[in-house]
Scaffold this active site. Structure first.
Site, PDB file in Angstrom:
ATOM      1  N   LYS A 186       1.068  -1.345  -0.084  1.00  0.00           N
ATOM      2  CA  LYS A 186       0.124  -0.032  -0.169  1.00  0.00           C
ATOM      3  C   LYS A 186       0.906   1.088   0.315  1.00  0.00           C
ATOM      4  O   LYS A 186       1.880   1.733   1.215  1.00  0.00           O
ATOM      5  CB  LYS A 186      -0.876  -0.164   1.603  1.00  0.00           C
ATOM      6  CG  LYS A 186      -1.710   1.673   1.534  1.00  0.00           C
ATOM      7  CD  LYS A 186      -2.368   1.473   2.800  1.00  0.00           C
ATOM      8  CE  LYS A 186      -3.368   2.921   3.045  1.00  0.00           C
ATOM      9  NZ  LYS A 186      -3.160   3.306   4.259  1.00  0.00           N
ATOM     10  N   GLY A 247      -7.685   9.226  10.135  1.00  0.00           N
ATOM     11  CA  GLY A 247      -8.022   9.560  11.934  1.00  0.00           C
ATOM     12  C   GLY A 247      -8.939  10.031  12.426  1.00  0.00           C
ATOM     13  O   GLY A 247      -8.995  10.724  13.600  1.00  0.00           O
ATOM     14  N   ALA A 273      -9.465   5.012   4.996  1.00  0.00           N
ATOM     15  CA  ALA A 273      -8.985   6.530   6.013  1.00  0.00           C
ATOM     16  C   ALA A 273     -11.281   7.109   6.163  1.00  0.00           C
ATOM     17  O   ALA A 273     -11.728   7.280   5.116  1.00  0.00           O
ATOM     18  CB  ALA A 273      -8.438   7.670   5.352  1.00  0.00           C
ATOM     19  N   GLY A 274     -11.349   7.781   7.240  1.00  0.00           N
ATOM     20  CA  GLY A 274     -12.310   8.672   7.421  1.00  0.00           C
ATOM     21  C   GLY A 274     -13.635   7.603   8.120  1.00  0.00           C
ATOM     22  O   GLY A 274     -14.346   8.336   8.563  1.00  0.00           O
ATOM     23  N   ASN A 295      -8.690   1.596  10.625  1.00  0.00           N
ATOM     24  CA  ASN A 295      -7.672   1.444  11.341  1.00  0.00           C
ATOM     25  C   ASN A 295      -8.302   1.990  12.811  1.00  0.00           C
ATOM     26  O   ASN A 295      -8.800   1.610  13.657  1.00  0.00           O
ATOM     27  CB  ASN A 295      -7.003   1.696  11.520  1.00  0.00           C
ATOM     28  CG  ASN A 295      -5.806   1.511  12.396  1.00  0.00           C
ATOM     29  OD1 ASN A 295      -4.279   0.749  12.279  1.00  0.00           O
ATOM     30  ND2 ASN A 295      -5.910   1.085  13.797  1.00  0.00           N
ATOM     31  N   THR A 296      -8.333   3.183  13.224  1.00  0.00           N
ATOM     32  CA  THR A 296      -8.655   4.050  14.346  1.00  0.00           C
ATOM     33  C   THR A 296     -10.093   3.641  14.450  1.00  0.00           C
ATOM     34  O   THR A 296     -10.154   4.172  15.778  1.00  0.00           O
ATOM     35  CB  THR A 296      -8.609   5.537  13.706  1.00  0.00           C
ATOM     36  OG1 THR A 296      -7.417   5.931  13.400  1.00  0.00           O
ATOM     37  CG2 THR A 296      -8.309   6.367  15.241  1.00  0.00           C
TER      38      THR A 296
END
Length: 343
Positions: A186, A247, A273-274, A295-296
């Protein structure tokens, strides 16, 4: 490799390892250095004076005074169990690899590797992102991610989190390939720290170099259909537009642009993301995305393992809704019950 005339065993050899000075008792090889550091050669990658040392030559390459070494491995960064009922035939593929799960999870921000492993298990993910970082040569008691997430069970997706230039990203992924042998990677090249928004000029340049170098490149990018096309033309095997800043947990702020990318791209499209909660993941899948990476949203939930399970179900529900085809939106009410026979 060139040979080295052995100096007196009494003369120490001064080198630098991961940015810190280190004194060896005498001459040795890269294999000897790793043994002294207590490192398993198969789990690390070694760079000597900015050149990657192939694993097959560790026993031959000498360590000379003044040498500078970078020794890296995989850390949490940013399962192969059965597919959910009704989804067995609904797999997706990238760079010749096929996956049943459409959820990819990061391995950073958890309180420890045990929690990471539990969350990944609950998510049903088959692919996890990992960061490439220096080995802690000062404290060899620290656990390794590979002790908790078996690379034979999970597909590791090395990423370039923290890279702000094409050159740094390329160097990082070359080390990642040497450490674990993976070509599927990635790529993310960030523009600045406040938004972690991708620098698309550097990203495109890095994509071209990495593809030429034999990598299968999944690319974190802006929600720009034109740039997405250029990345595909450059050889990217997957396009990964952000739904919101990394994040942030804001959810998808750009469904129209992501839908345009999905409709035009001949390669898999993943929201990266988001995502903040399960409904965000479902929305991404309802837009027709092939998968979602997060992830977050899991790691910083009050209960990461429970949230991982929720994300798994949301991705499956969103995908099923996309395949089913939603009802058309209407301006006015439309009764569900038949009017014939009304009392």
């Amino acid at each position: 490799m060139s040979s080295m005339t052995a100096p007196s065993a009494s003369l120490p050899v001064e080198i630098t390892v991961n940015g810190e000075p280190r004194r060896l008792a005498g001459p040795t090889t890269v294999a000897g250095l790793l043994a002294e550091l207590g490192l398993e050669p198969t789990r690390v990658a070694v760079e000597r004076n900015l050149e990657i040392v192939p694993k097959s030559t560790y026993a031959e390459v000498p360590v000379a005074a003044g040498d500078s070494f970078e020794i890296v491995h995989f850390v949490g960064g940013g399962d192969h169990g059965p597919a959910a009922p009704g989804t067995a035939a609904d797999s997706w593929s990238v760079a010749g690899r096929t996956f049943a799960s459409r959820l990819i999870v990061g391995t950073g921000k958890y309180k420890d590797f045990a929690q990471t492993a539990a969350a990944v298990e609950a998510s049903g993910a088959e692919m996890v992102t990992v960061a490439v970082r220096r080995v802690n040569v000062s404290d060899r008691s620290q656990p390794l991610l590979t002790d908790y997430l078996d690379p034979k069970r999970y597909t590791y997706l090395p990423n370039t989190a923290g890279c702000y230039t094409a050159a740094d990203a390329i160097r990082t992924l070359r080390l990642a390939r040497e450490a674990g042998g993976w070509n599927l990677v990635k790529l993310e090249v960030l523009g600045e720290q406040k938004t972690l928004y991708p620098d698309m000029v550097e990203t495109l340049e890095a994509t071209k170099v990495l593809v030429k170098d034999g990598f299968d490149v999944m690319v974190y990018c802006a929600d720009d259909p034109i740039m997405a096309k250029r990345l595909v033309d450059a050889g990217a095997c997957a396009i990964m537009p952000l739904g919101a800043p990394i994040g942030s947990g804001l959810g998808l702020q750009n469904p129209v642009m992501i839908r345009l990318i999905v409709e035009a791209a001949p390669v898999p499209v993943l929201v990266d993301a988001g995502v903040g909660t399960a409904s965000d993941a479902a929305v991404a899948m309802e837009l027709g995305c092939d998968a979602v990476l997060m992830n977050t949203a899991i790691a910083e939930a009050r209960d990461p393992v429970a949230m991982a399970r929720a994300m798994k179900l949301a991705v499956e529900a969103g995908r099923l809704a996309y395949l089913a085809g939603r009802m058309p939106k209407k301006r006015y009410a439309d009764p569900s019950s038949p009017l014939a026979g009304l009392i």
